[in-house]
Scaffold this motif. Structure first.
Motif, PDB file in Angstrom:
ATOM      1  N   LEU A  58       0.802  -1.262   0.087  1.00  0.00           N
ATOM      2  CA  LEU A  58       0.089   0.022  -0.062  1.00  0.00           C
ATOM      3  C   LEU A  58       0.864   1.154   0.205  1.00  0.00           C
ATOM      4  O   LEU A  58       0.516   2.254  -0.619  1.00  0.00           O
ATOM      5  N   LEU A  59       2.024   1.200   0.604  1.00  0.00           N
ATOM      6  CA  LEU A  59       2.818   2.528   0.530  1.00  0.00           C
ATOM      7  C   LEU A  59       3.546   2.492  -0.741  1.00  0.00           C
ATOM      8  O   LEU A  59       3.544   3.658  -1.317  1.00  0.00           O
ATOM      9  N   ALA A  60       3.810   1.242  -1.619  1.00  0.00           N
ATOM     10  CA  ALA A  60       4.031   1.556  -2.987  1.00  0.00           C
ATOM     11  C   ALA A  60       3.044   2.196  -3.719  1.00  0.00           C
ATOM     12  O   ALA A  60       3.293   2.942  -4.522  1.00  0.00           O
ATOM     13  N   VAL A  61       1.873   1.500  -3.639  1.00  0.00           N
ATOM     14  CA  VAL A  61       0.814   2.097  -4.508  1.00  0.00           C
ATOM     15  C   VAL A  61       0.538   3.503  -4.185  1.00  0.00           C
ATOM     16  O   VAL A  61       0.303   4.466  -5.191  1.00  0.00           O
ATOM     17  N   GLY A  62       0.456   4.031  -2.963  1.00  0.00           N
ATOM     18  CA  GLY A  62       0.473   5.383  -2.604  1.00  0.00           C
ATOM     19  C   GLY A  62       1.482   6.306  -3.036  1.00  0.00           C
ATOM     20  O   GLY A  62       1.093   7.274  -3.586  1.00  0.00           O
ATOM     21  N   HIS A  63       2.584   5.796  -2.953  1.00  0.00           N
ATOM     22  CA  HIS A  63       3.643   6.578  -3.617  1.00  0.00           C
ATOM     23  C   HIS A  63       3.518   6.621  -5.001  1.00  0.00           C
ATOM     24  O   HIS A  63       3.947   8.014  -5.578  1.00  0.00           O
ATOM     25  N   ALA A  64       3.214   5.673  -5.695  1.00  0.00           N
ATOM     26  CA  ALA A  64       3.145   5.855  -7.124  1.00  0.00           C
ATOM     27  C   ALA A  64       2.205   6.843  -7.497  1.00  0.00           C
ATOM     28  O   ALA A  64       2.334   7.506  -8.471  1.00  0.00           O
ATOM     29  N   LEU A  65       1.055   6.642  -6.835  1.00  0.00           N
ATOM     30  CA  LEU A  65      -0.285   7.383  -7.387  1.00  0.00           C
ATOM     31  C   LEU A  65       0.017   8.942  -6.873  1.00  0.00           C
ATOM     32  O   LEU A  65      -0.755   9.869  -7.753  1.00  0.00           O
ATOM     33  N   GLY A  66       0.497   9.239  -6.084  1.00  0.00           N
ATOM     34  CA  GLY A  66       0.699  10.521  -5.636  1.00  0.00           C
ATOM     35  C   GLY A  66       1.725  11.006  -4.531  1.00  0.00           C
ATOM     36  O   GLY A  66       1.486  12.158  -3.739  1.00  0.00           O
ATOM     37  N   GLY A  67       2.616  10.253  -4.203  1.00  0.00           N
ATOM     38  CA  GLY A  67       3.588  10.429  -3.321  1.00  0.00           C
ATOM     39  C   GLY A  67       3.110  10.642  -1.940  1.00  0.00           C
ATOM     40  O   GLY A  67       2.149   9.890  -1.444  1.00  0.00           O
ATOM     41  N   ALA A  68       3.787  11.640  -1.189  1.00  0.00           N
ATOM     42  CA  ALA A  68       3.384  11.655   0.324  1.00  0.00           C
ATOM     43  C   ALA A  68       1.735  12.199   0.426  1.00  0.00           C
ATOM     44  O   ALA A  68       1.108  11.580   1.254  1.00  0.00           O
ATOM     45  N   THR A  69       1.185  12.822  -0.687  1.00  0.00           N
ATOM     46  CA  THR A  69      -0.025  13.245  -0.410  1.00  0.00           C
ATOM     47  C   THR A  69      -1.042  11.947  -0.441  1.00  0.00           C
ATOM     48  O   THR A  69      -2.314  11.708   0.278  1.00  0.00           O
ATOM     49  N   PHE A  70      -0.765  10.947  -1.182  1.00  0.00           N
ATOM     50  CA  PHE A  70      -1.571   9.981  -1.483  1.00  0.00           C
ATOM     51  C   PHE A  70      -1.364   8.824  -0.405  1.00  0.00           C
ATOM     52  O   PHE A  70      -2.512   8.265   0.087  1.00  0.00           O
ATOM     53  N   VAL A  71      -0.306   8.774  -0.010  1.00  0.00           N
ATOM     54  CA  VAL A  71       0.055   7.782   1.320  1.00  0.00           C
ATOM     55  C   VAL A  71      -0.855   8.574   2.363  1.00  0.00           C
ATOM     56  O   VAL A  71      -1.328   7.624   3.111  1.00  0.00           O
TER      57      VAL A  71
END
Length: 527
Positions: A58-71
């Motif tokens: 999930l960290l990888a998904v969040g980082h790929a989709l929008g960096g810190a904001t998406f995480v």
């Protein structure tokens, strides 16, 4: 839900800070797009006992989709879902909609939740806490339908919780407390339909494959649990230290006035330490007394507080650098909210008191969530109003590094913070001797960089002086990658490009993900 969103919504604008920079931004499994490695790689590398594939994916998904904001968005969404589950779970436990509302509200806005929700690196705590609440809610729902034993749905949440964080191991204990203490709507006493001990053996269907997977991931029969920082604790002091740490966590839970991620925790025993031991024993006594008097909601709330805390402090020698952290209290906050709601009953005065407490919690949590906005706000939040003579060496080092990485570098300010850090590092105990030695080398490397930048500003720079400082570090700690990078910078400035490249390659051999080493090597090779 609106209040919880308003309380933690500012976290969406936060950046990567502290551990995020290593765990996410500098992690090839996450930042490099190698998602398939998330299942077979420990979260912090093989030196630490953390295998958390769900968190890492999930960290990888969040980082790929929008960096810190998406995480941050993932963490907030998971917390909001946990609030909904907490409301439903409290409704099943209290059969009172007002009580359920107050429990969910207190759980959602407690200041201790700020660290889990607003810090990207703490996503595992929100995910694991959500799985714990989902497992408890599912179990209560099935008991309400007259089904005894552990269902496959509960086992599924147990499995997901373990893949988020190891503290999901509290689920069997909490379910046992429910079965022994909490009556279902179809019974007057929980003992009438309490399942047999054999029904809990179903958890082995998840636990054994999980342990086997850890053995494969870490490559030893200890399943990785023998790794991580070691604090030298005498056997006679281990139990006393565990009760002290538990008391400190209880104090943070009950009096959350100063949410922090980095708390100094001295191990020398004094009368002050015994006060925390007394708080732990008093909490245990309240649980026992509540159980004897039939106040099972208060008793279960106490178990939900104590069980996760004791799981964290059960091995004080491996407690890490900061054993007193708000993120360890994610599930205990629910236990506290349930106990408070049960104690106050539902008269107007009690309801008003809980709503005022929730308003205070929300205001404090809103302020605390801003601590993770940037590295500089995080560092100053950890420092707070602490006297520099009592400040944590790592926090002081962090402030020095921030000054060195500024454009242009703040050499004078960096030397100020690093000099104070050098004075304080000798007093560090938690995190083990290896951690203290590494931090001391980091501070010395920071001071050497101060000398490097000072030479860069002079009319006739003498690169041999900072170079000698880096060489001194490497003679004592040859495996210190930052010192190799610093020495390479000095050698390159002296025109010794081949020697500089050799040290940069050594730094990458020691730390393959070291961004500064990669960047400087590319500059050296003219790329």
């Amino acid at each position: 839900m609106a209040l919880v969103s308003a309380t933690f919504g500012r976290a969406l604008f936060g950046a990567y800070v502290y551990d995020d920079l290593t765990l996410i931004a500098g992690n090839p499994v996450i930042a490099g797009g190698e998602w398939w490695q998330a299942v077979v790689q420990p979260l912090w590398g093989p030196a630490f006992p953390h295998w958390r594939p769900l968190t890492q994916v999930l960290l990888a998904v969040g980082h790929a989709l929008g960096g810190a904001t998406f995480v941050h968005a993932l963490a907030l969404a998971a917390h909001l879902l946990a609030v909904l589950v907490a409301h439903r779970l409290a409704n099943r436990l209290t059969s009172n909609s007002v009580a359920a509302f107050c429990v969910a509200l207190l759980f959602g806005v407690h200041p201790a939740q700020a660290e889990s929700v607003a810090w990207c690196a703490a996503l595992n705590d929100v995910l694991c806490g959500l799985c714990v609440l989902l497992a408890l809610n599912r179990h209560l729902e099935e008991r309400g339908r007259g089904r005894a034993g552990v269902s496959w749905r509960v086992l599924a949440w147990f499995a997901l919780g373990l893949m988020a964080k190891e503290t999901a191991l509290v689920i069997p204990g909490l379910l046992f407390a429910i079965d022994r203490w909490v009556p279902s709507p179809r019974q007057t006493s929980p003992r009438q339909t309490s399942p047999r001990w054999s029904s809990y053996l179903a958890f082995l269907l998840v636990l054994l494959p999980w342990l086997a997977a850890r053995v494969l991931v870490f490559g030893d029969w200890h399943a990785g649990f023998n790794r991580g920082p070691i604090l030298s604790v005498a056997a006679r002091d281990a139990g006393r230290l565990a009760f002290t740490l538990a008391g400190r966590l209880l104090a943070v839970l009950l009096w959350p006035l100063e949410p922090k991620a980095m708390r100094l925790t001295p191990v020398e025993f004094s009368v002050f330490h015994y006060a925390f031991v007394g708080l732990t024993l008093a909490t245990i006594s309240v649980v026992v007394l509540a159980r004897q008097r039939g106040a099972w909601r208060v008793a279960f709330g106490g178990v939900a507080i104590l069980l996760p805390i004791f799981l964290v402090v059960s091995a004080p020698s491996k407690a890490g650098e900061y054993p007193i952290a708000d993120r360890y209290l994610y599930v205990p906050v629910f236990g506290l909210a349930l106990a408070l709601a049960s104690l106050l009953r539902w008269r107007r005065a009690g309801l008003a008191a809980l709503l005022l407490l929730a308003a205070f919690y929300a205001g404090r949590a809103f302020v605390a969530a801003g601590s993770w906005a940037s590295p500089i706000t995080f560092a100053h939040a950890q420092l707070g109003a602490t006297d520099l003579a009592k400040a944590d060496a790592r926090v002081l080092y962090m402030l020095g590094q921030i000054e060195l990485e500024a454009q242009p570098p703040g050499v004078k300010a960096a030397k100020f913070w690093l000099a104070h850090a050098a004075e304080r590092v000798v007093e560090r105990r938690f995190g083990g001797e290896d951690g203290r030695v590494r931090l001391q080398a980091d501070i010395e490397a920071g001071l050497a960089w101060c000398a490097f930048f000072a030479e860069a500003e002079s009319a006739q720079p003498d690169w041999r002086r900072p170079g000698a400082m880096f060489e001194t570090i490497l003679r004592a700690h040859e495996v210190h990658a930052p010192a190799h990078v610093g020495l390479a910078a000095c050698l390159a400035s002296l025109g010794l490009r081949a020697d500089a490249e050799r040290h940069l390659l050594r730094a990458l051999e020691l730390e393959p993900n070291f961004a500064a080493a990669r960047h400087n090597l590319a500059l050296l090779r003219g790329r």
